[in-house]
Design an enzyme around this catalytic site. Sequence first.
Site, PDB file in Angstrom:
ATOM      1  N   ASP A  32       1.533  27.882  13.938  1.00  0.00           N
ATOM      2  CA  ASP A  32       2.281  28.998  13.822  1.00  0.00           C
ATOM      3  C   ASP A  32       1.935  30.282  14.637  1.00  0.00           C
ATOM      4  OD1 ASP A  32       3.714  27.502  11.825  1.00  0.00           O
ATOM      5  OD2 ASP A  32       2.492  28.292  10.137  1.00  0.00           O
ATOM      6  N   LYS A  35       3.903  28.908  19.651  1.00  0.00           N
ATOM      7  CA  LYS A  35       3.790  28.191  21.144  1.00  0.00           C
ATOM      8  C   LYS A  35       4.718  27.476  21.367  1.00  0.00           C
ATOM      9  CE  LYS A  35       0.398  25.362  19.333  1.00  0.00           C
ATOM     10  NZ  LYS A  35       0.276  26.276  18.092  1.00  0.00           N
ATOM     11  N   SER A  36       5.986  26.745  20.384  1.00  0.00           N
ATOM     12  CA  SER A  36       7.085  26.333  20.979  1.00  0.00           C
ATOM     13  C   SER A  36       8.200  27.386  20.649  1.00  0.00           C
ATOM     14  CB  SER A  36       7.366  25.382  19.537  1.00  0.00           C
ATOM     15  OG  SER A  36       6.444  24.391  19.730  1.00  0.00           O
ATOM     16  N   HIS A 112      -2.406  21.934  14.489  1.00  0.00           N
ATOM     17  CA  HIS A 112      -3.058  21.465  13.614  1.00  0.00           C
ATOM     18  C   HIS A 112      -4.302  20.707  13.957  1.00  0.00           C
ATOM     19  CE1 HIS A 112       0.462  22.194  10.947  1.00  0.00           C
ATOM     20  NE2 HIS A 112      -0.322  21.770   9.955  1.00  0.00           N
ATOM     21  N   SER A 539     -24.994  -8.264   8.160  1.00  0.00           N
ATOM     22  CA  SER A 539     -24.268  -7.487   9.269  1.00  0.00           C
ATOM     23  C   SER A 539     -22.740  -7.546   8.923  1.00  0.00           C
ATOM     24  CB  SER A 539     -24.485  -8.613  10.328  1.00  0.00           C
ATOM     25  OG  SER A 539     -24.249  -9.996  10.003  1.00  0.00           O
TER      26      SER A 539
END
Length: 631
Positions: A32, A35-36, A112, A539
């Site tokens: 938030d 950036k976009s 995120h 194993s």
Amino acid sequence: MTMPAEAEAFADYLVAHEHKSLLRFLTCGSVDDGKSTLIGRLLYDTKLLFEDQLATLSNDSRKHGTVGDDLDFALLVDGLAAEREQGITIDVAYRFFATDKRKFIVADTPGHEQYTRNMATGASNSDLAVILVDARQGILTQTRRHSFIVSLLGIRHVVLAVNKIDLVGYSQERFEEIVRDYQAFAKDFGFESFLAVPLSARYGDNVLEPSPHTPWYGGPTLVEYLESVPVEDDALARPFRMPVQWVNRPNLDFRGFAGTIVSGSVRPGDIVAVANSGRTTRVKAIVTKDGNLREAGAGEAVTLTLEDEVDISRGDILAAAEARPEVSDQFAAHLIWMHDDHLLPGRPYLIKIGTRTVSASVTEIKHKVDVNSFQKLAAKQLELNEVGVVNLATQQPIAFDPFAQVPQTGAFIVIDRMSNLTVGAGMIDFGLRRATNVHWQALEVSKASRAAMKFQKPVILWFTGLSGSGKSTVANLVEKKLNATGKHTYMLDGDNVRHGLNKDLGFTEADRVENIRRVAETAKLFVDAGLIVLTSFISPFRAERRLARELMEDGEFIEVFVDTPLEIAEQRDPKGLYKRARAGQIKNFTGIDSPYEPPEHAEIHLDAGHRAAEELADEIVGYLSARGYLG
């Protein structure tokens, strides 16, 4: 025929556009931070949106938007349905835009923490990073993490975009406080250029045009800086390197080596070396589909023909003979872990460096880095999105340069051998030179001669199964039967390994991996001595059993799956371990709170839940006899 003025002007525009420089940059930061929205604003302000896109944006803003009646520019970039529904970026989105001075490719990366790996992907191809900070929130953990990764990946130009400055009243004091905080923790990151810009992506303040609301800011707008920042790649100044992608052999008269030059330049007549073998030769010609070249440099895809017949295959590196890369099977590196399953030292992975893929494992985690304090912390494993400094060992020597010198031959990815997923990304710091100083001593007595003296073929019988499955019981019976016929054997199990060779190991997942690695290496030595080796260990992980198999030559590893259902093994419980595990007294107990991965293609699969141990042992001896292991 004279070209119309409009057409001539358009042609001139295309020529000018073609020769503009290109800047690749990414936007990163916390969730938030905008950036976009910033990228959407850049597309809008540079008038790269068509009318139908604006109409769609208007409709989407009413449906998914978070800014009231205004256009929500983030929706131009957040194309996934999940992104729009949650209002976050998940994947890396690439967008193109241009101004009169420069062309741009911008990567919008997620904020995120769980998508940090996507952010690293975007950063790996960028020249500059725009790190956004919400003016209200200031510097957050993701700001620190992204800045650290940006510095690790060699990005040397950074813009600190203090976004949403309108929501703090265009406060100069708040802006300067955030800049001080950022510079305090990033002072050792080695950025060549740094600019802090107060902006509002939503309203366009200081994005394309100076804002009247920040008269106290005298620096360039974001776009002005992006247009002018010098980020010319210095790849041409580095030594010549070309990883071979393909051996081009269309006919008997032509043999060329195709690849993209990642650094430096080459001309016909130059002396080049095959990095791994050290063989040298001269470049005969530089071949392209448009004809031969007099010179080729970084970024060009070419085919080189050579004067001599030299053994070269995909994955080899052609390099300048006077400035060769290092060659080693061990090196130190910074590693970003990108998978939910944590990294375990000793576990086999694949690493891809350039065009070559080899088997490798982390031999030591020297430390991991705390992204808040950047302190070096002790670690036995790396979790998702953690960054560590590690030592790696490869099955074959590889050619490389330190990442700081030639990023293209110093960067690698880590691939999970089972899923084929990329699980990590690394940057080589330096080679561990001791790796190239260790050589096999030439021995007069061979494995074959030792085995011949014993009239048997050496092999490992690798017994695997749950605790209580009957592994040790069956293995002991097999060894008795072989010993009775004069065969030379040795048994490795928890009793003689955990009390000596591996007494320093516990039962964490990491310690179990190391336990099996040591057992496999020890078993290999016994096979070299010509023995039939029996190992009886749970194993539980396929990856470690596969590592043991790959240490051996063909036919020297026989996996024996002692298949007993959990309920039957738990009923037997000869040492009371299941009861204690159910009571919570034993942690990481296989089958209870730690997984067991059954073999998928075991050579011998024993139904040990319903058959007698004597019968199972006879089946194994019969298997060995039928295949010539017993002479």
